[in-house]
Design a protein around this motif. Structure first.
Motif, PDB file in Angstrom:
ATOM      1  N   ILE A  57      57.933   6.591  44.256  1.00 43.43           N
ATOM      2  CA  ILE A  57      58.647   5.310  44.196  1.00 43.43           C
ATOM      3  C   ILE A  57      59.259   4.899  45.535  1.00 43.43           C
ATOM      4  O   ILE A  57      59.097   3.748  45.978  1.00 43.43           O
ATOM      5  CB  ILE A  57      59.718   5.339  43.076  1.00 43.43           C
ATOM      6  CG1 ILE A  57      59.035   5.229  41.708  1.00 43.43           C
ATOM      7  CG2 ILE A  57      60.721   4.192  43.246  1.00 43.43           C
ATOM      8  CD1 ILE A  57      59.989   5.399  40.534  1.00 43.43           C
ATOM      9  N   PRO A  58      59.972   5.786  46.252  1.00 44.50           N
ATOM     10  CA  PRO A  58      60.527   5.360  47.551  1.00 44.50           C
ATOM     11  C   PRO A  58      59.444   4.902  48.538  1.00 44.50           C
ATOM     12  O   PRO A  58      59.656   3.945  49.284  1.00 44.50           O
ATOM     13  CB  PRO A  58      61.246   6.622  48.052  1.00 44.50           C
ATOM     14  CG  PRO A  58      61.560   7.396  46.815  1.00 44.50           C
ATOM     15  CD  PRO A  58      60.394   7.162  45.907  1.00 44.50           C
ATOM     16  N   ALA A 101      58.846   1.313  50.319  1.00 42.72           N
ATOM     17  CA  ALA A 101      58.742   1.244  51.779  1.00 42.72           C
ATOM     18  C   ALA A 101      57.477   0.511  52.202  1.00 42.72           C
ATOM     19  O   ALA A 101      57.488  -0.285  53.157  1.00 42.72           O
ATOM     20  CB  ALA A 101      58.754   2.657  52.367  1.00 42.72           C
ATOM     21  N   ALA A 102      56.363   0.755  51.508  1.00 43.81           N
ATOM     22  CA  ALA A 102      55.099   0.109  51.846  1.00 43.81           C
ATOM     23  C   ALA A 102      55.219  -1.404  51.714  1.00 43.81           C
ATOM     24  O   ALA A 102      54.752  -2.161  52.581  1.00 43.81           O
ATOM     25  CB  ALA A 102      53.987   0.638  50.945  1.00 43.81           C
ATOM     26  N   ASP A 103      55.830  -1.858  50.629  1.00 42.67           N
ATOM     27  CA  ASP A 103      55.953  -3.305  50.425  1.00 42.67           C
ATOM     28  C   ASP A 103      56.871  -3.938  51.459  1.00 42.67           C
ATOM     29  O   ASP A 103      56.597  -5.019  51.978  1.00 42.67           O
ATOM     30  CB  ASP A 103      56.464  -3.596  49.014  1.00 42.67           C
ATOM     31  CG  ASP A 103      56.410  -5.080  48.688  1.00 42.67           C
ATOM     32  OD1 ASP A 103      55.308  -5.647  48.734  1.00 42.67           O
ATOM     33  OD2 ASP A 103      57.473  -5.673  48.416  1.00 42.67           O
ATOM     34  N   GLN A 104      57.956  -3.238  51.798  1.00 48.57           N
ATOM     35  CA  GLN A 104      58.877  -3.779  52.790  1.00 48.57           C
ATOM     36  C   GLN A 104      58.241  -3.839  54.173  1.00 48.57           C
ATOM     37  O   GLN A 104      58.400  -4.826  54.900  1.00 48.57           O
ATOM     38  CB  GLN A 104      60.146  -2.927  52.837  1.00 48.57           C
ATOM     39  CG  GLN A 104      61.025  -3.074  51.603  1.00 48.57           C
ATOM     40  CD  GLN A 104      62.298  -2.238  51.697  1.00 48.57           C
ATOM     41  OE1 GLN A 104      62.833  -2.028  52.800  1.00 48.57           O
ATOM     42  NE2 GLN A 104      62.787  -1.755  50.563  1.00 48.57           N
ATOM     43  N   LEU A 105      57.508  -2.802  54.535  1.00 50.61           N
ATOM     44  CA  LEU A 105      56.902  -2.754  55.868  1.00 50.61           C
ATOM     45  C   LEU A 105      55.789  -3.780  56.035  1.00 50.61           C
ATOM     46  O   LEU A 105      55.697  -4.459  57.063  1.00 50.61           O
ATOM     47  CB  LEU A 105      56.356  -1.351  56.142  1.00 50.61           C
ATOM     48  CG  LEU A 105      57.387  -0.272  56.455  1.00 50.61           C
ATOM     49  CD1 LEU A 105      56.761   1.110  56.335  1.00 50.61           C
ATOM     50  CD2 LEU A 105      57.946  -0.476  57.863  1.00 50.61           C
ATOM     51  N   ALA A 106      54.919  -3.889  55.044  1.00 47.86           N
ATOM     52  CA  ALA A 106      53.752  -4.772  55.160  1.00 47.86           C
ATOM     53  C   ALA A 106      53.974  -6.135  54.519  1.00 47.86           C
ATOM     54  O   ALA A 106      53.130  -7.013  54.654  1.00 47.86           O
ATOM     55  CB  ALA A 106      52.538  -4.097  54.527  1.00 47.86           C
ATOM     56  N   MET A 107      55.088  -6.293  53.820  1.00 45.56           N
ATOM     57  CA  MET A 107      55.384  -7.542  53.094  1.00 45.56           C
ATOM     58  C   MET A 107      54.200  -7.928  52.203  1.00 45.56           C
ATOM     59  O   MET A 107      53.716  -9.055  52.217  1.00 45.56           O
ATOM     60  CB  MET A 107      55.718  -8.657  54.078  1.00 45.56           C
ATOM     61  CG  MET A 107      56.970  -8.387  54.900  1.00 45.56           C
ATOM     62  SD  MET A 107      57.455  -9.764  55.959  1.00 45.56           S
ATOM     63  CE  MET A 107      56.124  -9.737  57.156  1.00 45.56           C
ATOM     64  N   ILE A 108      53.743  -6.954  51.424  1.00 45.43           N
ATOM     65  CA  ILE A 108      52.523  -7.145  50.631  1.00 45.43           C
ATOM     66  C   ILE A 108      52.694  -8.275  49.621  1.00 45.43           C
ATOM     67  O   ILE A 108      51.851  -9.195  49.536  1.00 45.43           O
ATOM     68  CB  ILE A 108      52.144  -5.838  49.911  1.00 45.43           C
ATOM     69  CG1 ILE A 108      51.833  -4.746  50.935  1.00 45.43           C
ATOM     70  CG2 ILE A 108      50.940  -6.057  48.989  1.00 45.43           C
ATOM     71  CD1 ILE A 108      51.617  -3.371  50.335  1.00 45.43           C
ATOM     72  N   ALA A 109      53.760  -8.233  48.833  1.00 46.97           N
ATOM     73  CA  ALA A 109      53.962  -9.267  47.819  1.00 46.97           C
ATOM     74  C   ALA A 109      54.109 -10.642  48.455  1.00 46.97           C
ATOM     75  O   ALA A 109      53.533 -11.636  47.982  1.00 46.97           O
ATOM     76  CB  ALA A 109      55.186  -8.931  46.965  1.00 46.97           C
ATOM     77  N   GLU A 110      54.872 -10.696  49.551  1.00 43.46           N
ATOM     78  CA  GLU A 110      55.112 -11.975  50.209  1.00 43.46           C
ATOM     79  C   GLU A 110      53.835 -12.542  50.825  1.00 43.46           C
ATOM     80  O   GLU A 110      53.549 -13.740  50.709  1.00 43.46           O
ATOM     81  CB  GLU A 110      56.174 -11.790  51.299  1.00 43.46           C
ATOM     82  CG  GLU A 110      56.514 -13.066  52.065  1.00 43.46           C
ATOM     83  CD  GLU A 110      57.578 -12.826  53.121  1.00 43.46           C
ATOM     84  OE1 GLU A 110      57.642 -13.606  54.082  1.00 43.46           O
ATOM     85  OE2 GLU A 110      58.345 -11.842  52.978  1.00 43.46           O
TER      86      GLU A 110
END
Length: 541
Positions: free
Chosen positions: A516-517, A521-530
């Protein structure tokens, strides 16, 4: 019977990827599309005159017609001999073996591997070189250059070759040798493994379920597992290769092999479960109540390799693709052997195997193999596991628990975001590149980054250099993130995010909970959802 020269022009985007050229089937069916690419292969390898080739495919839609086109073009260009699987069928591992067995100059495998088949599915063509492995970058670059300069192709004007019976046929001056697609491969397996021990395992009541997914390995598994080793009849399911894989997706993972997973998770399920993919080079390993990730499978195989007759004297070294879990590195360290990290793509293992630097190789994408051929090999991996279980007399679950207690557990998962707009995917990766230098010592989702880079590879054998092979982010404590774009899809881009963390104490957690962490971190770094609008991956393995 005469050779005709057909005027043509370059067709855009015929650049081979990590496993040849893959496109939608209807694209390959367009007039001249396949012919252009085959002629470019002949040009890229310096011609076919006097050469011997191996030819076969996984039986997917358009395989039969494509085989006949390749045969007529090989004859028109002066090939001396083409060894083709009966009915145009050959698994990728079997094709690699035949190239090596007959000393052929190369071979063509008609497959899109684990991609769906059928008229609305995918098709592919891969060229393998004389060592039996996928063409290296120098060869694929020459083929690609030829696709951009082509102005004619040559093809023999004649009727189709009857491939239904084994034997010798003639196509112009070219000999067509039609061979049993299974026999030589089965003999190779018998020389590697302790068939007597595996047969005894089955005779003791040990139950197996092998899902061939209506792909090429069905006949191979039926012959070896049921007929030669004595597994109960019906142990191999979905065994008949179909042009559309029974409208299924021939990718051996918990998503697309869900029926197998459900069977193996039953309290009274079989002792061992396995699946293979479209062309037979991938594998999935399960025990009753447990799914073994490809990375864990590779590590466990390396740790127990000495139990298999062909590897009883030890491994010269091991190799893994960069995104593959570091679990293999831990085993190699204990064995005192080298562990090589290569880019994704089996062709990068070829030099290491040829030079005797590595014996066992693997990728997180369910591909494992050794120096017996120069491809990954799904059924070989299944037999390897069965040989280990026969020798250790334990269950899959017991073996993996012992492995994790010895080496610690590398919790690992791959999150695929499929069909992303290529421009968006490339922008996402570029955004990560621009952050790399500033990431060390920063904190993301509560995790401290200790290193970040874009992986590049210098081949230790021939000195060739490969750049842009994926972005790596290492965290304090051994956790890791990897981002890369896949080259195996045919529509848009696939973003692959690889997540890994290490725990030597709590070895029986749900991997997605343990990660989970890192997911945050992956989403925050790559801004995948955004960037992509995707709130969750398409596939989690």
């Amino acid at each position: 019977m005469s050779v005709i020269t057909v005027k043509t022009a370059p067709i855009a985007n015929q650049k081979p990827g990590t496993s040849g050229l893959r496109k939608k089937t209807r694209v390959f069916q367009e007039p001249g599309y396949l012919e252009n690419f085959i002629q470019a292969i002949w040009t890229g390898i310096g011609g076919t005159k006097g050469k011997t080739f191996v030819l076969g495919g996984d039986g997917r839609f358009f395989n039969t017609e494509a085989i006949q086109i390749v045969l007529r073009m090989a004859a028109a260009s002066g090939a001396a001999r083409v060894i083709v699987g009966q009915n145009g069928l050959l698994s990728t591992p079997a094709a690699s073996h035949l190239i090596r067995l007959h000393g052929a100059d190369g071979g063509l495998v008609l497959s899109a591997s684990h991609n769906p088949g059928g008229p609305d599915g995918d098709f592919g063509v891969k060229y393998n070189i004389a060592n039996g492995g996928p063409a290296p970058e120098g060869v694929t670059a020459a083929i690609h250059a030829a696709t951009e300069e082509i102005n004619v192709y040559r093809i023999l004007e004649t009727s189709d070759v009857d491939l239904s019976l084994c034997g010798i046929a003639q196509l112009g001056r070219t000999e067509i040798a039609i061979v049993d697609p299974v026999a030589d491969y089965a003999a190779l397996m018998e020389g590697i493994f302790d068939f007597s021990a595996i047969a005894a395992l089955f005779s003791s009541g040990f139950r197996i379920r092998f899902d061939a997914m209506h792909a090429i390995t069905g006949p191979y598994a039926k012959l070896i597992l049921e007929n030669r080793l004595g597994a109960s009849k019906g142990s191999v399911v979905n065994a008949v290769p179909l042009p559309d894989f029974g409208q299924g997706h021939p990718d051996p993972n918990p998503i697309w092999a869900k029926a197998l997973v459900n069977e193996m998770m039953r309290p009274d399920g079989p002792d061992f479960g396995a699946a293979s993919d479209g062309d037979g080079d991938r594998n999935m390993i399960m025990g009753r109540g447990i799914y073994v990730t490809p990375s864990d499978s590779l590590a466990a195989m390396a740790a127990n390799a000495a139990l298999v007759p062909a590897y009883a004297n030890g491994l010269a070294g091991v190799a893994r693709s960069m995104p593959t879990s570091l679990a293999l590195d831990r085993v190699a360290d204990k064995l005192g052997i080298e562990c090589y990290e290569t880019p994704t793509g089996w062709k990068y293992f070829g030099n290491l195997l040829d030079a005797g630097r590595a014996t066992l190789c693997g990728e997180e994408s369910a591909g494992t193999g050794s120096d017996h051929i120069r491809e990954k090999d799904g059924l070989w991996a299944v037999l390897f596991w069965l040989n280990i279980l026969a020798a250790r007399k334990c269950s899959v679950s017991e073996l993996m628990t012992d492995h994790w207690q010895t080496y610690g557990r590398n919790y690992y998962s791959r999150h695929d975001y499929e069909g992303i707009d290529s421009g968006i995917a490339n922008d996402l990766m570029q955004g990560l590149r621009e952050k790399l230098s500033a990431l060390p010592d920063s904190i993301v989702a509560g995790l401290r980054i200790i290193a970040a880079d874009e992986f590049a590879y210098d081949d230790p054998i021939d000195g060739s250099h490969s750049e842009g092979q994926g972005i790596r982010i290492h965290f304090h404590g051994g956790a890791r993130l990897v981002f890369r774009l896949s080259g195996t899809g045919t529509v848009g881009a696939t973003l692959r995010v690889y997540l890994e963390t290490v725990d030597a104490q709590n070895i029986h957690r749900n991997p997605q909970d343990a990660l989970i962490p890192l997911i945050q971190a992956a989403d925050q770094l790559a801004m995948i959802a955004e960037r992509t609008g995707r709130k969750r991956p398409t596939v989690i393995t």
